[in-house]
Write a protein that holds these residues in place. Sequence first.
Motif, mmCIF file in Angstrom:
data_model
loop_
_atom_site.group_PDB
_atom_site.id
_atom_site.type_symbol
_atom_site.label_atom_id
_atom_site.label_comp_id
_atom_site.label_asym_id
_atom_site.label_seq_id
_atom_site.Cartn_x
_atom_site.Cartn_y
_atom_site.Cartn_z
ATOM 1 N N LYS A 225 0.892 -1.147 -0.013
ATOM 2 C CA LYS A 225 -0.075 0.037 0.012
ATOM 3 C C LYS A 225 0.822 1.336 -0.049
ATOM 4 C CE LYS A 225 -3.991 -2.281 2.018
ATOM 5 N NZ LYS A 225 -4.962 -2.086 2.952
ATOM 6 N N ALA A 226 0.820 2.193 1.087
ATOM 7 C CA ALA A 226 1.514 3.358 0.928
ATOM 8 C C ALA A 226 2.867 2.893 1.667
ATOM 9 C CB ALA A 226 0.767 4.416 1.568
ATOM 10 N N SER A 227 3.146 1.915 2.305
ATOM 11 C CA SER A 227 4.253 1.871 3.021
ATOM 12 C C SER A 227 5.437 1.110 2.182
ATOM 13 C CB SER A 227 4.042 0.961 4.206
ATOM 14 O OG SER A 227 3.092 1.481 5.112
ATOM 15 N N GLU A 228 6.474 1.554 2.385
ATOM 16 C CA GLU A 228 7.621 1.066 1.774
ATOM 17 C C GLU A 228 8.665 0.358 2.732
ATOM 18 O OE1 GLU A 228 11.494 3.329 0.137
ATOM 19 O OE2 GLU A 228 9.997 3.508 -1.091
ATOM 20 N N PHE A 229 9.109 -0.808 2.313
ATOM 21 C CA PHE A 229 9.816 -1.586 3.155
ATOM 22 C C PHE A 229 11.287 -1.792 2.563
ATOM 23 C CE2 PHE A 229 5.701 -2.592 4.479
ATOM 24 C CZ PHE A 229 5.815 -2.875 5.831
ATOM 25 N N ILE A 230 12.373 -1.518 3.260
ATOM 26 C CA ILE A 230 13.848 -1.850 2.612
ATOM 27 C C ILE A 230 14.140 -3.294 3.388
ATOM 28 C CG2 ILE A 230 16.018 -1.335 2.383
ATOM 29 C CD1 ILE A 230 14.206 0.549 1.063
ATOM 30 N N VAL A 231 14.544 -4.422 2.355
ATOM 31 C CA VAL A 231 14.926 -5.680 2.665
ATOM 32 C C VAL A 231 16.311 -6.097 2.423
ATOM 33 C CG1 VAL A 231 14.148 -7.931 2.568
ATOM 34 C CG2 VAL A 231 12.276 -6.299 2.216
ATOM 35 N N TYR A 232 16.932 -6.584 3.279
ATOM 36 C CA TYR A 232 18.323 -7.087 3.037
ATOM 37 C C TYR A 232 18.779 -8.134 4.180
ATOM 38 C CZ TYR A 232 19.787 -4.012 6.899
ATOM 39 O OH TYR A 232 19.536 -3.146 8.302
ATOM 40 N N GLY A 233 19.565 -8.870 3.651
ATOM 41 C CA GLY A 233 19.953 -9.963 4.325
ATOM 42 C C GLY A 233 20.704 -11.165 3.528
ATOM 43 N N LEU A 242 20.469 -21.353 7.087
ATOM 44 C CA LEU A 242 20.526 -20.142 7.964
ATOM 45 C C LEU A 242 19.964 -19.032 7.345
ATOM 46 C CD1 LEU A 242 24.142 -20.853 9.140
ATOM 47 C CD2 LEU A 242 22.168 -21.390 10.345
ATOM 48 N N ILE A 243 19.398 -18.183 8.192
ATOM 49 C CA ILE A 243 18.513 -17.001 7.633
ATOM 50 C C ILE A 243 19.000 -15.841 8.437
ATOM 51 C CG2 ILE A 243 16.411 -17.051 8.664
ATOM 52 C CD1 ILE A 243 15.090 -16.200 6.198
ATOM 53 N N GLU A 244 19.231 -14.860 7.826
ATOM 54 C CA GLU A 244 19.177 -13.320 8.388
ATOM 55 C C GLU A 244 18.747 -12.222 7.721
ATOM 56 O OE1 GLU A 244 22.424 -10.044 10.195
ATOM 57 O OE2 GLU A 244 23.339 -12.259 9.543
ATOM 58 N N LEU A 245 17.507 -11.731 7.946
ATOM 59 C CA LEU A 245 16.764 -11.021 7.143
ATOM 60 C C LEU A 245 16.487 -9.645 8.169
ATOM 61 C CD1 LEU A 245 14.973 -10.807 4.582
ATOM 62 C CD2 LEU A 245 13.185 -11.670 5.884
ATOM 63 N N ASN A 246 16.675 -8.618 7.456
ATOM 64 C CA ASN A 246 16.449 -7.243 7.899
ATOM 65 C C ASN A 246 15.369 -6.644 7.026
ATOM 66 O OD1 ASN A 246 18.844 -6.698 10.216
ATOM 67 N ND2 ASN A 246 19.622 -7.917 8.335
ATOM 68 N N VAL A 247 14.332 -6.032 7.861
ATOM 69 C CA VAL A 247 13.356 -5.019 7.134
ATOM 70 C C VAL A 247 13.095 -3.915 7.777
ATOM 71 C CG1 VAL A 247 10.921 -5.027 6.558
ATOM 72 C CG2 VAL A 247 12.158 -7.303 6.558
ATOM 73 N N GLU A 248 13.209 -2.713 7.095
ATOM 74 C CA GLU A 248 13.137 -1.387 7.846
ATOM 75 C C GLU A 248 12.072 -0.695 7.090
ATOM 76 O OE1 GLU A 248 16.615 0.654 7.378
ATOM 77 O OE2 GLU A 248 18.046 -0.638 8.622
ATOM 78 N N GLY A 249 11.059 -0.125 7.665
ATOM 79 C CA GLY A 249 9.697 0.455 7.208
ATOM 80 C C GLY A 249 10.397 1.980 6.880
ATOM 81 N N LYS A 250 9.982 2.516 5.778
ATOM 82 C CA LYS A 250 10.191 3.911 5.300
ATOM 83 C C LYS A 250 8.953 4.304 4.910
ATOM 84 C CE LYS A 250 14.745 3.589 5.566
ATOM 85 N NZ LYS A 250 15.498 4.166 6.824
ATOM 86 N N ASN A 251 8.584 5.562 5.108
ATOM 87 C CA ASN A 251 7.379 6.419 4.678
ATOM 88 C C ASN A 251 6.005 5.508 5.077
ATOM 89 O OD1 ASN A 251 8.708 8.409 3.281
ATOM 90 N ND2 ASN A 251 9.075 7.103 1.600
ATOM 91 N N THR A 252 6.212 4.990 6.451
ATOM 92 C CA THR A 252 5.276 4.206 7.001
ATOM 93 C C THR A 252 4.216 4.739 7.632
ATOM 94 O OG1 THR A 252 6.542 3.686 8.732
ATOM 95 C CG2 THR A 252 6.725 2.119 6.902
ATOM 96 N N ASP A 253 3.145 4.081 7.704
ATOM 97 C CA ASP A 253 1.967 4.582 8.587
ATOM 98 C C ASP A 253 1.268 3.632 9.326
ATOM 99 O OD1 ASP A 253 0.547 2.976 6.870
ATOM 100 O OD2 ASP A 253 -0.468 4.606 5.815
ATOM 101 N N ILE A 254 0.038 3.925 10.153
ATOM 102 C CA ILE A 254 -0.412 2.668 11.027
ATOM 103 C C ILE A 254 -0.723 1.460 10.253
ATOM 104 C CG2 ILE A 254 -2.786 3.509 10.275
ATOM 105 C CD1 ILE A 254 -1.572 2.348 13.771
ATOM 106 N N GLN A 255 -0.797 1.378 9.026
ATOM 107 C CA GLN A 255 -0.911 0.163 8.443
ATOM 108 C C GLN A 255 0.397 -0.815 8.432
ATOM 109 O OE1 GLN A 255 -3.972 -1.021 6.643
ATOM 110 N NE2 GLN A 255 -4.747 0.985 7.814
ATOM 111 N N TYR A 279 7.339 4.527 13.058
ATOM 112 C CA TYR A 279 8.699 3.739 12.401
ATOM 113 C C TYR A 279 8.576 2.153 12.912
ATOM 114 C CZ TYR A 279 9.402 3.596 17.600
ATOM 115 O OH TYR A 279 9.389 3.629 19.093
ATOM 116 N N PHE A 280 9.272 1.532 12.160
ATOM 117 C CA PHE A 280 9.305 -0.003 12.048
ATOM 118 C C PHE A 280 10.526 -0.516 11.671
ATOM 119 C CE2 PHE A 280 8.575 -4.016 9.613
ATOM 120 C CZ PHE A 280 7.834 -4.683 10.539
ATOM 121 N N ASP A 281 11.147 -1.795 12.294
ATOM 122 C CA ASP A 281 12.267 -2.547 11.904
ATOM 123 C C ASP A 281 12.066 -3.745 12.282
ATOM 124 O OD1 ASP A 281 14.019 -2.738 14.120
ATOM 125 O OD2 ASP A 281 13.563 -0.531 14.229
#
Length: 815
Positions: A225-233, A242-255, A279-281
């Motif tokens: 929707k209107a939220s953007e997530f940056i994903v790396y790992g 083995l997994i290492e996953l990082n997610v950072e929320g950019k331009n996020t809202d309550i959704q 904010y969200f990570d």
Amino acid sequence: MTVAVVITASVLATFLYRDQLIDHFIREANKNINTPIHVDKISVSSLSNFPNVTLLFDGVYVEESFANSSYPLLEAETMEFTFNPIAVFKGNYTIQQIHLKNARCHLKMDKNGNINYDIFKATDTTGAQKVKLELSKITLKDVTFTYSNELKSVNLELFTSSTMAKLQAVGKIYDIKSNGDMFLRYLMVSNSTWAKDKELNARSNLVYDDLTKHLTINSSTLDVKASEFIVYGSYEFDDRQLIELNVEGKNTDIQTLLSILPENTAEKFKKYRSKGDVYFDLIMKGEISQNKAPALNINFGLIDSELYHPDAQAKITHADLEGSFSVSDMSRLAGATLKLVNVRGQLEKNKFTGNLLLKNFDEPYVKCDFEGKVDINSLFKFYKAESIRSGKGIFDANINFEGYLKDLKTRAGSQKIKTSGEIDLENISLALTDFPLPLENLHGNLLFNNNDLALSDVSGELGKSDFLLNGFFKNIIAYLLFENEPVGIESDLKSNFIDLDELLAANSEENNDNTKYSFKISPRLVLKFDCDVKRLKFRRFTPSNIKGDLKVKNQVALSDNITLNAMGGSIALGGLVDASKNDLVRVNTSFNLRNINIDSIFYVFENFNQTFLEGRHLKGKIYASVDAEMTFNDNLHLYANTLTSSISTTIKGGQLNNFEPMQQLARYLDEDKLDRLQFSELKNDIHIKNRTIYLPEMEVSSNVTDIRISGTHTFDQRIDYKVVAPLRSRRKIDKDEAFGAIQEDARGRTMLYLKIIGTTSDYRVLYDKESVKEKVISDLKKEVKELKEAFKNKGKEESETIELNEDDYFDWDDN
């Protein structure tokens, strides 16, 4: 190279090298793929992806790699591979593009960690490959991916209408970039739906090393929707997964915050929006195996934000929240912790604060607090509750709760719960969706004490009825949180007026008609009331000064002593109402009437649904002692055959006026004034059973004559009365016709024996010539006495069976 050369090369390659291209491709596929591939049709075209030469596969079916399984890994309507036509002339069969259309890809991991997509053989380095990959373009159109992980109970389905990707290979290292729109149909973890019907856009940047089985996720973007997530790992699956996953929320809202909740929880708030800093990570890190799952840590929050619904008139402003969710093993929610701290906000003019700690999602431990003043109208403008149409008023709360929710289910465990604080109610009114009566003008104070709630001067109005409560709600928190938990109410109830018609009709599904009642007692209700009600209304019954006790448990209501004034006198009653049987209400009661107007009784009970003897015929005061048992359905319709009653009655100052059977008796008794009989006192013991009223002989000494009456009267209005009266003159009777119906009594009086038989609408007065007149009367007295004794013994036995023990009234089983 001119266009003409390219066109010529493409056409010639298609026709001259068709068989070689197909042959080389199939040979290389057989060398590298170890599961069967079924293709309906193979063809070569120069037009499908001009100017490249295209190898077209129609009706593709690739089997999964599980042993002894022919289930599809891939089903595709068409699959296209493109080649450079000039390179084909030179014997270089390098695939440049792949196009997949109308396909379904089924990816699986079984409970032992085996995958169904291990379809490639070990690389053969001894011979030269005829067909190679140098993909500048991969397109997916209308492709569905399903993933099922039995090891970790994960299931998802993802659809893309259009995704484009590019693959560059250097040795065994593949650089993959993609961009496309996707639709997540569902994501389920352990039978909980975490996402459903979400539109996504993904831009990925991946590097895959086939030698080390290592996938690197460089900075990629996922739009929800209107939220953007940056994903790396990274993700590797050589010896271990083995997994290492990082997610950072950019331009996020309550959704963004709602997207981490299970779908059934987030659904209630999906239309809400926010303004301000959200904010969200997320970090997921660890091993994926049969016995292990990665750790998950999520941090989120609001800073001076606004929360609102597009269609609502109220919003929360200056909202702050610091939140975190962490679990050391995603497959074991028993170790999960959710924290919401420093929660602040303002709903219109009223501020509030709070905190929440939730540990162990399998057996939740909760610690929370809330402080603030809330305007009910503002709350429902912000959040529309389905069960409430409207509301107004203020509640001012300062409450704290701490403990395991499971402890609320047992009496011993509830002692461990720590609940404190209070709520002040100020002029609260509520209109419920499924209940027609409004709750209005609610005032008072609620004080929490662990699992109980004290009520201090809680007053209000429910429809036309009003109430004032002082007492306790026991086990109230468990009752509100769990479906089958009981609630105990011990309180003083005062009321100026109770409209029982309205309250009973409100419980009926046909509540548009006040003659339709529904009587039920909740199996979850344990009640002990001391009542003081000034006035009550039930149909034509309007008693006053009602005082007494009421106890309820196991769907049985019991009262030892209720007193009230009604119908010109007073009534004292006790008994029980048993609603524990489906759709049946059994009543067992005893009551005493003093100085009651007899015509008022007939008025209140609507002449008992008959027209033979009505209130207009009667005057006088009745004193009576009544024992009765009867059964109703839940709409309070009496099953007449169940009514059994024993009545000892005295009528003082009685009158019988314009009673038609008396008019017919006059011609036999040589009396002209039987239309207005007055008698000082009349006593009798009456019994009701099997739809029949038994009336033993009683003597009616009136202002005109003395009459002895006995007999039976059935509920279908069949009558059989015996009448014995002194015959003062024989001039009105036919001696021959009356022969055998005249006899002298012990006092030497000439008595005439008559009977009234038939129905109340069609009856006859006849001479009673039976030779056993005295025996009939004696037998009727004996029968009524036996019925009365049997009834009293039965009532005593039943009272002892279902009597509610005062000492443990509010104890319930831990189970």
